[in-house]
Design a protein around this motif. Structure first.
Motif, short mmCIF file in Angstrom:
data_model
loop_
_atom_site.label_atom_id
_atom_site.label_comp_id
_atom_site.label_asym_id
_atom_site.label_seq_id
_atom_site.Cartn_x
_atom_site.Cartn_y
_atom_site.Cartn_z
N GLY A 55 0.78 -1.22 0.00
CA GLY A 55 0.00 0.00 0.00
C GLY A 55 0.82 1.27 0.00
N ALA A 56 2.14 1.15 -0.05
CA ALA A 56 3.00 2.32 0.02
C ALA A 56 2.95 3.16 -1.27
CB ALA A 56 4.44 1.91 0.30
N ALA A 57 2.72 2.53 -2.39
CA ALA A 57 2.72 3.25 -3.67
C ALA A 57 1.30 3.64 -4.06
CB ALA A 57 3.34 2.37 -4.75
N ASP A 58 1.20 4.68 -4.88
CA ASP A 58 -0.09 5.12 -5.39
C ASP A 58 -0.32 4.48 -6.76
OD1 ASP A 58 -2.50 6.46 -5.64
OD2 ASP A 58 -1.56 8.26 -6.48
N ASP A 59 -0.38 3.14 -6.77
CA ASP A 59 -0.56 2.42 -8.01
C ASP A 59 -2.02 2.48 -8.44
OD1 ASP A 59 2.07 1.80 -7.59
OD2 ASP A 59 1.76 -0.34 -7.27
N ALA A 60 -2.24 2.22 -9.72
CA ALA A 60 -3.59 2.20 -10.27
C ALA A 60 -3.85 0.83 -10.88
CB ALA A 60 -3.75 3.29 -11.32
N LEU A 61 -5.11 0.43 -10.85
CA LEU A 61 -5.50 -0.88 -11.34
C LEU A 61 -6.56 -0.75 -12.43
CD1 LEU A 61 -6.23 -2.54 -7.87
CD2 LEU A 61 -4.08 -2.60 -9.11
N VAL A 62 -6.46 -1.63 -13.43
CA VAL A 62 -7.52 -1.82 -14.40
C VAL A 62 -7.66 -3.32 -14.58
CG1 VAL A 62 -8.31 -1.51 -16.78
CG2 VAL A 62 -7.07 0.34 -15.63
N HIS A 63 -8.87 -3.84 -14.36
CA HIS A 63 -9.14 -5.25 -14.60
C HIS A 63 -10.31 -5.36 -15.57
CE1 HIS A 63 -9.52 -9.54 -14.12
NE2 HIS A 63 -10.81 -9.37 -14.01
N LYS A 93 -3.38 7.72 -19.72
CA LYS A 93 -2.32 8.72 -19.77
C LYS A 93 -1.29 8.44 -18.68
CE LYS A 93 -5.50 12.35 -21.13
NZ LYS A 93 -6.23 13.50 -20.61
N PRO A 94 -0.01 8.50 -19.00
CA PRO A 94 1.01 8.33 -17.96
C PRO A 94 0.92 9.46 -16.94
CG PRO A 94 2.00 8.50 -20.16
CD PRO A 94 0.54 8.77 -20.31
N ALA A 95 1.23 9.15 -15.70
CA ALA A 95 1.18 10.18 -14.66
C ALA A 95 2.29 9.93 -13.66
CB ALA A 95 -0.17 10.17 -13.96
N GLY A 96 3.26 10.84 -13.63
CA GLY A 96 4.32 10.78 -12.65
C GLY A 96 4.91 9.39 -12.49
N GLY A 97 5.05 8.97 -11.25
CA GLY A 97 5.62 7.66 -10.96
C GLY A 97 4.57 6.58 -10.76
N ARG A 98 3.34 6.86 -11.14
CA ARG A 98 2.27 5.89 -10.94
C ARG A 98 2.55 4.62 -11.74
NH1 ARG A 98 -3.17 8.02 -12.97
NH2 ARG A 98 -2.23 7.71 -14.98
N VAL A 99 2.35 3.49 -11.08
CA VAL A 99 2.45 2.20 -11.75
C VAL A 99 1.04 1.74 -12.09
CG1 VAL A 99 3.14 -0.21 -11.48
CG2 VAL A 99 4.57 1.60 -10.51
N LEU A 100 0.87 1.28 -13.31
CA LEU A 100 -0.43 0.79 -13.76
C LEU A 100 -0.40 -0.73 -13.77
CD1 LEU A 100 -3.25 1.30 -14.98
CD2 LEU A 100 -2.14 1.32 -17.24
N HIS A 101 -1.30 -1.35 -13.03
CA HIS A 101 -1.44 -2.80 -13.00
C HIS A 101 -2.65 -3.16 -13.85
CE1 HIS A 101 1.42 -3.34 -9.66
NE2 HIS A 101 0.97 -2.15 -9.28
N VAL A 102 -2.43 -3.96 -14.89
CA VAL A 102 -3.49 -4.35 -15.80
C VAL A 102 -3.67 -5.86 -15.75
CG1 VAL A 102 -4.27 -4.35 -18.20
CG2 VAL A 102 -2.92 -2.42 -17.33
N SER A 103 -4.92 -6.28 -15.66
CA SER A 103 -5.22 -7.71 -15.70
C SER A 103 -6.49 -7.92 -16.51
CB SER A 103 -5.38 -8.29 -14.30
OG SER A 103 -6.41 -7.62 -13.59
N ALA A 104 -6.65 -9.14 -17.01
CA ALA A 104 -7.83 -9.47 -17.79
C ALA A 104 -8.13 -10.95 -17.61
CB ALA A 104 -7.62 -9.14 -19.26
N GLU A 105 -9.40 -11.28 -17.78
CA GLU A 105 -9.84 -12.66 -17.72
C GLU A 105 -10.99 -12.85 -18.68
OE1 GLU A 105 -11.37 -15.93 -14.43
OE2 GLU A 105 -11.45 -13.79 -13.92
#
Length: 116
Positions: A55-63, A93-105
């Motif tokens: 939870g330390a990072a401000d990551d974003a998720l798309v599933h 859109k890229p934003a700063g140091g945000r990491v984007l986690h993408v998953s699909a099923e």
């Protein structure tokens, strides 16, 4: 059918072109698993609270979940899943140091599924 659900982190509200993604996704679904374009239905759901790792990072998720009528080969469903994972970042859109986690099923719909 296909029933497509896109869950995304609230932090992506202004950075994720959800409509553009859906409009690009539908032809991909048609091409990969033989669905009909008018049958593709996508809904997006904003998720208020998402946490990755510690939870330390401000990551974003798309599933992305895609439910299809049964009968598609596992290989075709796997190709679609890989293509979806590759497609999502084109619409965020890229934003700063945000990491984007993408998953699909890709799953088969229950035999009780009906649409009107």
């Amino acid at each position: 059918m296909p029933q497509i659900t896109v869950d995304y982190s609230a932090s992506l509200d202004d950075d994720f072109d959800r409509r553009g993604f859906a409009l690009a996704l539908h032809p991909l679904v048609v091409e990969t698993v033989g669905a009909r374009l008018p049958a593709c239905k996508t809904r997006t759901r904003r998720v208020e609270d998402t946490v990755t790792g510690d939870g330390a990072a401000d990551d974003a998720l798309v599933h992305v979940g895609i439910d299809l009528l049964a009968g598609r080969a596992d290989e075709a469903k796997a190709r679609l899943t890989e293509a979806v994972v590759g497609l999502v970042p084109r619409f965020v859109k890229p934003a700063g140091g945000r990491v984007l986690h993408v998953s699909a099923e890709v799953r088969d719909l229950d035999p009780s599924y009906r649409a009107g």
